[in-house]
Design an enzyme around this catalytic site. Structure first.
Site, PDB file in Angstrom:
ATOM      1  N   ILE B  16       1.877  -2.672  -1.791  1.00 23.40           N
ATOM      2  CA  ILE B  16       1.785  -1.221  -1.804  1.00 23.40           C
ATOM      3  C   ILE B  16       0.773  -0.612  -2.607  1.00 23.40           C
ATOM      4  CG2 ILE B  16       3.836  -1.141  -4.060  1.00 23.40           C
ATOM      5  CD1 ILE B  16       3.375   1.441  -0.322  1.00 23.40           C
ATOM      6  N   ALA B  17       0.408  -1.448  -3.129  1.00 25.17           N
ATOM      7  CA  ALA B  17      -0.943  -0.824  -4.012  1.00 25.17           C
ATOM      8  C   ALA B  17      -1.808  -0.730  -3.393  1.00 25.17           C
ATOM      9  CB  ALA B  17      -1.076  -1.562  -5.349  1.00 25.17           C
ATOM     10  N   ARG B  18      -1.745  -1.490  -2.349  1.00 25.08           N
ATOM     11  CA  ARG B  18      -3.488  -1.414  -1.399  1.00 25.08           C
ATOM     12  C   ARG B  18      -3.290   0.138  -0.503  1.00 25.08           C
ATOM     13  NH1 ARG B  18      -3.055  -5.788   3.186  1.00 25.08           N
ATOM     14  NH2 ARG B  18      -5.388  -4.776   2.745  1.00 25.08           N
ATOM     15  N   SER B  37      -3.573  -7.131 -13.889  1.00 23.50           N
ATOM     16  CA  SER B  37      -3.157  -8.255 -13.268  1.00 23.50           C
ATOM     17  C   SER B  37      -2.388  -8.324 -14.404  1.00 23.50           C
ATOM     18  CB  SER B  37      -2.750  -8.257 -12.183  1.00 23.50           C
ATOM     19  OG  SER B  37      -2.120  -9.345 -11.181  1.00 23.50           O
ATOM     20  N   LEU B  78       5.087  -1.833 -10.257  1.00 21.51           N
ATOM     21  CA  LEU B  78       5.721  -3.237 -10.513  1.00 21.51           C
ATOM     22  C   LEU B  78       7.193  -3.131 -10.193  1.00 21.51           C
ATOM     23  CD1 LEU B  78       4.741  -2.306 -14.152  1.00 21.51           C
ATOM     24  CD2 LEU B  78       3.459  -4.283 -12.850  1.00 21.51           C
ATOM     25  N   LYS B 101       8.990   4.315  -6.145  1.00 22.76           N
ATOM     26  CA  LYS B 101      10.206   4.861  -6.008  1.00 22.76           C
ATOM     27  C   LYS B 101      11.020   3.200  -5.872  1.00 22.76           C
ATOM     28  CE  LYS B 101      10.450   3.025  -2.763  1.00 22.76           C
ATOM     29  NZ  LYS B 101      10.284   2.438  -1.769  1.00 22.76           N
ATOM     30  N   ARG B 173      12.181  -7.378  -3.515  1.00 22.64           N
ATOM     31  CA  ARG B 173      13.612  -6.898  -3.314  1.00 22.64           C
ATOM     32  C   ARG B 173      15.186  -7.234  -2.786  1.00 22.64           C
ATOM     33  NH1 ARG B 173      10.035  -2.762   1.348  1.00 22.64           N
ATOM     34  NH2 ARG B 173       8.459  -5.270   0.571  1.00 22.64           N
ATOM     35  N   ASP B 186      15.274   0.731  -2.216  1.00 26.95           N
ATOM     36  CA  ASP B 186      13.934   1.097  -1.409  1.00 26.95           C
ATOM     37  C   ASP B 186      14.013   2.004  -0.003  1.00 26.95           C
ATOM     38  OD1 ASP B 186      11.708  -0.058  -0.487  1.00 26.95           O
ATOM     39  OD2 ASP B 186      12.558  -1.458   0.675  1.00 26.95           O
TER      40      ASP B 186
END
Lengths: 360, 360
Positions: B16-18, B37, B78, B101, B173, B186
């Site tokens: 998701i950081a991308r 990291s 994270l 979230k 998850r 999620d």
């Protein structure tokens, strides 16, 4: 050789009878033959106001209509609490029966109707019109296509409409001794039917009413919902109400596809109806938009869905009359399942939202 | 005078950081300044693979990034179980925080994060992107228009997607000690947030989980749903799952209107997004088709919604840094309410689907 024409007697002059009378006229194998009300005048006015064929027999009692040997089938739009009496009476007179929904106040009553129909060899079908729209069959094709839809996982359906003050004070659907099942019987019937239709009429294992139903002072349900769960893990919810804006949705989610329809009970237009499907949808690399197939499907309707219903009913009646066929039990079977789930929702509400096992 | 540029440090190299890194680059008041990291190599590769600006600081520990005085704000993607540790650490170093979230494993943890942020005067916002799409504001205009929508009566939202075998075996998850809230944390986060957004963030009185959640062997929720009820009688249901086809719906029904949206979390397209509304819909004389207004509304997006989110966050950061403003508490307040309802759903599941009162 063209099909014989089934001669209908209409028992009761409810508003819905106007729509179904029109459908009987539109169906090529059906005709309005007689109408009965509790007064000759009311029946006569109803026939005149709705352009019934010249010569339509007018009866001032339901019994008189049932005595008419030329009535092949009856359409029964009476308040639900009267269904058992008049459906049984009609069956005993050998009349085939198109019965408004909900079919009875409970399954025990409906079972008496079914018994009378069986004993007299007459066809029984409930008046759930959308089942007969050609769109419904098209949607089913999609739902049954494992490559596109996969396995059914979850469903949500709703039917709500905003009743006005007069309805909420006076309509038979808010009166405990008339259509005493209220919005559950009226709107919820469609929600439950659509869920069972999605599940190929496999009954859920448990039905649990959702907290927050609204009841009127007489204890009639104006708004409620329920959660259903099947043995294989699939789940459904529905919501029905007399207190919200007109909405009628089916959302069905499979392992591979999703179906959406927003006018399943009454199509937006009479000539055609649509539904949308998505299959194997996913996201692009950055998860900023969708990929996969999404499409809108339009299905033309040569006849309005209620005329399709009458036509189907009359075909079954003709098969019995002319070919010696047995009554088609598919229709009373799904009526019964719908009523069974409806009864379970009511029971769950009455018992404080406990999970109610559905007898298989 | 144009706004100052907020320098982001990215803590963790989740997928998701991308997406959010791209959004930071697209937001006119934000830039990627550093990435950390647990290994220098991983951070370095992530920066290279995602075209981070030349000179981006590369850190092999999260602490090292937090020590960098030129990092104004951090983005924290994270695993949920690590949020409390690293959000509190970031706040203590005076870093503003954009937090993925679900914001924490439970409200108690989140309250510690909020406390640390308050004590250090830093902005906290969660990463619920769709809240920032211009469509969301447009939909709200409709929902608040009493003449068109009336009073909110019922809601249904869902977010499901079909996780593959690898996800179901290995994704954080589905791991109790990482994102241990599973699909509820999620996917359910979005369902709950959308319901609260519809209800103008008024908390429900009771939350009741629906029968039939699916848990993996480690007890992590893969699929579940709940029913919510407010004091004024409005109700909602939602369904979230890792086990069904990609679907993300909001249906909101008012006394006068209905809103439908089928891509509320991630729009079908990046450039524009739509929703449909119906208002004062009814039927024609024979109840064979709809009357009333139904319309599709398209909203253009100059920036992707995640870039709108970063821009909004950075504007708040800049207001604190340059104008001495206080942190905007609206965002942590709605994060907390979302987490509170989420906790209630989890509690209801654990207690056998009892109704759980939500502390107001």
């Amino acid at each position: 050789m063209s099909e014989a024409i089934v001669r209908f007697g209409i028992i009761g002059c409810a508003e819905i009878a106007r729509k179904v009378s029109r459908a009987i006229t539109l169906a090529p194998n059906s005709t309005i033959y007689a109408v009965a009300s509790r007064s000759l005048e009311k029946a006569s006015n109803f026939a005149a106001q709705n352009s019934f064929p010249p010569g339509t027999k007018i009866y001032g009692t339901y019994d008189a209509l049932l005595e008419d040997p030329d009535v092949d089938a009856v359409y029964l739009p009476l308040p639900t609490s009267l269904h058992i009496r008049w459906a049984v009476a009609a069956a005993c007179k050998g009349k085939h029966i198109l019965l408004e929904k909900p079919v009875a106040m409970n399954v025990a009553e409906f079972d008496e109707i079914v018994k009378a129909c069986s004993e007299n060899g007459v066809q029984l079908m409930d008046g759930t019109m959308w089942m007969h729209h050609p769109r419904t069959a098209k949607m089913k094709e999609f739902l049954l296509d494992k490559a596109i839809f996969g396995d059914l996982k979850s469903m949500h359906t709703c039917f709500t409409f905003g009743a006005d003050a007069d309805f909420l004070a006076n309509d038979i659907r808010v009166k405990p001794h008339l259509d005493g099942l209220g919005s559950l019987g009226d709107a919820g019937w469609y929600c439950i039917r659509s869920i069972l239709w999605l599940a190929d009429f496999e009954l859920p294992e448990t039905v649990t009413a959702l907290p927050g139903p609204v009841l009127n002072d007489a204890g009639v349900i104006l708004s409620c919902g329920a959660s259903l769960r099947w043995k294989d893990g699939k789940v459904a919810t529905f919501h029905c109400s007399f207190l919200s804006h007109l909405t009628m949705d089916i959302t069905a989610i499979g392992s591979k596809g999703t179906l959406h329809v927003h006018d399943f009970i009454i199509p937006f237009q009479e000539e055609e109806a649509s539904f949308s499907i998505a299959s194997e949808a996913w996201f692009d690399e950055f998860v900023t938009k969708w990929t996969g197939k999404r499409s809108e499907h339009v299905v033309k309707a040569e006849l309005p869905q209620e005329a399709c219903m009458v036509k189907e009913f009359s075909s079954l009646v003709n098969a019995i009359r002319t070919k010696g066929s047995k009554p088609e039990m598919k229709w009373p079977t799904i009526s019964r399942k719908t009523q069974l789930v409806l009864d379970s929702v009511k029971q769950s509400i009455e018992q404080g939202f406990v999970g109610v096992g559905v007898l298989q």
